[in-house]
Write a protein that holds these residues in place. Structure first.
Motif, mmCIF file in Angstrom:
data_model
loop_
_atom_site.group_PDB
_atom_site.id
_atom_site.type_symbol
_atom_site.label_atom_id
_atom_site.label_comp_id
_atom_site.label_asym_id
_atom_site.label_seq_id
_atom_site.Cartn_x
_atom_site.Cartn_y
_atom_site.Cartn_z
ATOM 1 N N LEU A 54 -14.782 -27.803 -6.347
ATOM 2 C CA LEU A 54 -13.944 -28.294 -5.250
ATOM 3 C C LEU A 54 -13.072 -27.169 -4.689
ATOM 4 O O LEU A 54 -13.033 -26.942 -3.468
ATOM 5 C CB LEU A 54 -13.072 -29.455 -5.748
ATOM 6 N N HIS A 55 -12.384 -26.457 -5.563
ATOM 7 C CA HIS A 55 -11.473 -25.401 -5.104
ATOM 8 C C HIS A 55 -12.232 -24.208 -4.533
ATOM 9 O O HIS A 55 -11.766 -23.566 -3.584
ATOM 10 C CB HIS A 55 -10.577 -24.949 -6.262
ATOM 11 N N THR A 56 -13.402 -23.920 -5.082
ATOM 12 C CA THR A 56 -14.202 -22.804 -4.570
ATOM 13 C C THR A 56 -14.716 -23.107 -3.169
ATOM 14 O O THR A 56 -14.676 -22.240 -2.279
ATOM 15 C CB THR A 56 -15.386 -22.518 -5.512
ATOM 16 N N LEU A 57 -15.186 -24.336 -2.945
ATOM 17 C CA LEU A 57 -15.677 -24.720 -1.612
ATOM 18 C C LEU A 57 -14.550 -24.733 -0.589
ATOM 19 O O LEU A 57 -14.739 -24.307 0.559
ATOM 20 C CB LEU A 57 -16.348 -26.097 -1.684
ATOM 21 N N LEU A 58 -13.380 -25.204 -0.980
ATOM 22 C CA LEU A 58 -12.237 -25.205 -0.063
ATOM 23 C C LEU A 58 -11.825 -23.780 0.295
ATOM 24 O O LEU A 58 -11.487 -23.494 1.452
ATOM 25 C CB LEU A 58 -11.057 -25.956 -0.688
ATOM 26 N N LEU A 59 -11.845 -22.889 -0.678
ATOM 27 C CA LEU A 59 -11.496 -21.493 -0.406
ATOM 28 C C LEU A 59 -12.527 -20.841 0.506
ATOM 29 O O LEU A 59 -12.181 -20.026 1.366
ATOM 30 C CB LEU A 59 -11.400 -20.711 -1.727
ATOM 31 N N ASN A 60 -13.778 -21.224 0.363
ATOM 32 C CA ASN A 60 -14.855 -20.643 1.168
ATOM 33 C C ASN A 60 -14.734 -21.007 2.642
ATOM 34 O O ASN A 60 -15.317 -20.349 3.504
ATOM 35 C CB ASN A 60 -16.213 -21.099 0.624
ATOM 36 N N LEU A 110 -11.880 -20.946 4.238
ATOM 37 C CA LEU A 110 -10.784 -20.182 4.822
ATOM 38 C C LEU A 110 -11.320 -18.944 5.538
ATOM 39 O O LEU A 110 -12.422 -18.471 5.264
ATOM 40 C CB LEU A 110 -9.788 -19.761 3.736
ATOM 41 N N THR A 111 -10.520 -18.432 6.454
ATOM 42 C CA THR A 111 -10.891 -17.229 7.199
ATOM 43 C C THR A 111 -10.069 -16.053 6.694
ATOM 44 O O THR A 111 -8.845 -16.151 6.561
ATOM 45 C CB THR A 111 -10.636 -17.415 8.705
ATOM 46 N N PHE A 112 -10.747 -14.939 6.410
ATOM 47 C CA PHE A 112 -10.086 -13.705 5.981
ATOM 48 C C PHE A 112 -10.340 -12.655 7.055
ATOM 49 O O PHE A 112 -11.483 -12.268 7.288
ATOM 50 C CB PHE A 112 -10.620 -13.251 4.626
ATOM 51 N N CYS A 113 -9.262 -12.189 7.695
ATOM 52 C CA CYS A 113 -9.419 -11.342 8.880
ATOM 53 C C CYS A 113 -9.312 -9.855 8.588
ATOM 54 O O CYS A 113 -10.291 -9.126 8.727
ATOM 55 C CB CYS A 113 -8.379 -11.725 9.930
ATOM 56 N N ASP A 114 -8.154 -9.402 8.209
ATOM 57 C CA ASP A 114 -7.928 -7.965 8.092
ATOM 58 C C ASP A 114 -7.742 -7.511 6.650
ATOM 59 O O ASP A 114 -8.517 -6.719 6.133
ATOM 60 C CB ASP A 114 -6.707 -7.569 8.926
ATOM 61 N N SER A 115 -6.697 -8.015 6.002
ATOM 62 C CA SER A 115 -6.384 -7.551 4.655
ATOM 63 C C SER A 115 -7.383 -8.088 3.640
ATOM 64 O O SER A 115 -7.706 -9.280 3.639
ATOM 65 C CB SER A 115 -4.973 -7.978 4.262
ATOM 66 N N ASN A 116 -7.885 -7.210 2.794
ATOM 67 C CA ASN A 116 -8.795 -7.630 1.725
ATOM 68 C C ASN A 116 -8.335 -7.092 0.372
ATOM 69 O O ASN A 116 -9.124 -7.013 -0.566
ATOM 70 C CB ASN A 116 -10.224 -7.164 2.019
ATOM 71 N N VAL A 117 -7.064 -6.719 0.281
ATOM 72 C CA VAL A 117 -6.510 -6.165 -0.947
ATOM 73 C C VAL A 117 -5.902 -7.279 -1.782
ATOM 74 O O VAL A 117 -4.921 -7.927 -1.368
ATOM 75 C CB VAL A 117 -5.448 -5.084 -0.650
ATOM 76 N N VAL A 118 -6.470 -7.530 -2.956
ATOM 77 C CA VAL A 118 -5.999 -8.585 -3.854
ATOM 78 C C VAL A 118 -5.065 -7.964 -4.895
ATOM 79 O O VAL A 118 -5.476 -7.072 -5.651
ATOM 80 C CB VAL A 118 -7.192 -9.278 -4.574
ATOM 81 N N HIS A 119 -3.834 -8.409 -4.914
ATOM 82 C CA HIS A 119 -2.855 -7.870 -5.858
ATOM 83 C C HIS A 119 -3.023 -8.544 -7.228
ATOM 84 O O HIS A 119 -2.137 -9.263 -7.708
ATOM 85 C CB HIS A 119 -1.436 -8.070 -5.317
ATOM 86 N N HIS A 120 -4.169 -8.302 -7.822
ATOM 87 C CA HIS A 120 -4.482 -8.914 -9.108
ATOM 88 C C HIS A 120 -5.641 -8.141 -9.724
ATOM 89 O O HIS A 120 -6.264 -7.300 -9.069
ATOM 90 C CB HIS A 120 -4.862 -10.380 -8.929
ATOM 91 N N PHE A 121 -5.947 -8.441 -11.011
ATOM 92 C CA PHE A 121 -7.084 -7.792 -11.659
ATOM 93 C C PHE A 121 -8.305 -8.703 -11.690
ATOM 94 O O PHE A 121 -9.346 -8.327 -12.210
ATOM 95 C CB PHE A 121 -6.720 -7.347 -13.084
ATOM 96 N N LEU A 122 -8.154 -9.913 -11.117
ATOM 97 C CA LEU A 122 -9.277 -10.843 -11.016
ATOM 98 C C LEU A 122 -9.127 -11.664 -9.745
ATOM 99 O O LEU A 122 -8.089 -11.635 -9.076
ATOM 100 C CB LEU A 122 -9.360 -11.739 -12.259
ATOM 101 N N CYS A 123 -10.183 -12.398 -9.414
ATOM 102 C CA CYS A 123 -10.163 -13.242 -8.216
ATOM 103 C C CYS A 123 -9.560 -14.594 -8.565
ATOM 104 O O CYS A 123 -10.250 -15.486 -9.079
ATOM 105 C CB CYS A 123 -11.581 -13.407 -7.667
ATOM 106 N N ASP A 124 -8.283 -14.724 -8.305
ATOM 107 C CA ASP A 124 -7.558 -15.963 -8.583
ATOM 108 C C ASP A 124 -7.236 -16.653 -7.266
ATOM 109 O O ASP A 124 -7.163 -16.018 -6.212
ATOM 110 C CB ASP A 124 -6.287 -15.665 -9.368
ATOM 111 N N LEU A 125 -7.017 -17.948 -7.330
ATOM 112 C CA LEU A 125 -6.859 -18.761 -6.132
ATOM 113 C C LEU A 125 -5.638 -18.362 -5.303
ATOM 114 O O LEU A 125 -5.734 -18.140 -4.091
ATOM 115 C CB LEU A 125 -6.765 -20.236 -6.537
ATOM 116 N N SER A 126 -4.488 -18.252 -5.931
ATOM 117 C CA SER A 126 -3.251 -17.985 -5.192
ATOM 118 C C SER A 126 -3.249 -16.643 -4.468
ATOM 119 O O SER A 126 -2.917 -16.588 -3.277
ATOM 120 C CB SER A 126 -2.046 -18.084 -6.143
ATOM 121 N N PRO A 127 -3.603 -15.524 -5.126
ATOM 122 C CA PRO A 127 -3.645 -14.246 -4.397
ATOM 123 C C PRO A 127 -4.646 -14.241 -3.239
ATOM 124 O O PRO A 127 -4.399 -13.620 -2.207
ATOM 125 C CB PRO A 127 -4.058 -13.238 -5.474
#
Length: 314
Positions: free
Chosen positions: A158-164, A166-183
């Protein structure tokens, strides 16, 4: 999860990791490689010891087998990617990032539900011992494990499909060491309103319900144990729960610190707590469940004895 979001200009993300300093990368690589190898070895030994010892063919160890297997899968979802980031590249594809997030949430919540199931097992064993065999039948144990796995995978999907969406435009820098929902949601240039509503409603239910179930089980266990007249009987009852309580405290203490807070307050300081529930608990669980468990220690000794006998020259 394998397709790239067509409405997004981002095809990959950059995971900043634990440190941006070049001199930190090799020490961190060595540290997490050791943690990963210790975790694999410890959990595999637990699985093999339980499988090879007829005395350990009980519901409690049946659930512990699946907990160890889940921990192996959980840490494998995270640490190998970290090791690559330390030495080679910090980029991860869009599809790879969503795939990692899916398994992190699916396996992490499976751990949570299995801990709740193990608390129920201890509750029945101490509070209703005469019906333990019928209540914790093999068929029921299998159903509990199947539910723990399938429900959490649906939650993660459910959460993965909802995140998919979303639109990501410019910034692609994740301030984390893994792909977490909030960042990842912080990087979106489209509305995250629906995502946040689901996080504030469905997610706490999935996260908190197993914890409340564990709390209720141990409250009933405590009441029952306090009624035992002998001190030896009380110690024996508490000793069967000590390992599980330690694992529960370590897991939920760190996971609540990370996730039971508003999205806007999610900061770099949460990395340490994330490491605790994603990496350290998987490594420590074999030690927690074996150090104070005589039956399991005996099973491990038997396993090591068999291995030595097989490798000894004839």
């Amino acid at each position: 999860m394998e397709r790239v979001n067509q409405t997004s200009s981002v095809s990959e993300f950059i995971l900043l990791g634990l440190s941006s300093r070049p001199e930190d990368q090799k020490p961190l690589f060595i540290l997490f490689l050791i943690i990963y190898l210790v975790t694999l070895t410890g959990n595999l030994l637990i699985i093999l010891a339980i499988h090879s010892d007829p005395q350990l063919q009980t519901p409690m160890y049946f659930f512990l087998t699946f907990l160890s297997f889940t921990d192996i899968c959980f840490i494998t979802t995270i640490v190998p990617r970290m090791l690559v980031n330390f030495l080679l590249e910090k980029t991860i594809s869009y599809a790879g990032c969503l795939t990692q997030m899916y398994f992190i949430y699916a396996l992490g919540n499976t751990d949570s539900f299995l801990l709740a199931v193990m608390a129920f097992d201890r509750y029945v064993a101490i509070c209703d011992p005469f019906h333990y065999v019928t209540t914790m039948s093999h068929h029921r144990c299998v159903l509990l494990v199947v539910f723990s796995c399938s429900f959490t995978h649906m939650h993660s999907l459910l959460h993965t499909l909802l995140l998919n969406h979303l639109t990501f435009c410019d910034s692609n820098v994740v301030h984390h060491f893994l792909c977490d929902l909030s960042p990842l949601m912080k990087l979106s240039c489209s509305s995250t309103f629906i995502n946040e509503i689901v996080i504030m409603t469905e997610a706490p239910i999935v996260l908190v319900t197993p914890f409340l179930f564990i709390t209720f089980s141990y409250m009933r266990i405590l009441i029952t144990v306090l009624k035992i007249p002998s001190a030896a009987g009380k110690c024996k009852a508490f000793s069967t729960c000590g390992s599980h309580l330690t694992a529960v405290t370590l897991f939920y203490g760190s996971i609540f610190y990370v996730y039971l807070q508003p999205l806007s307050t999610y900061t770099v300081q949460d990395h340490i707590a994330t490491i605790v529930y994603t990496v350290l608990t998987s490594m420590l669980n074999p030690f927690i469940y074996s150090l104070r468990n005589k039956d399991l220690k005996q099973g491990l000794r038997k396993l090591m004895g068999k291995r030595k006998a097989q490798t000894a020259p004839s």
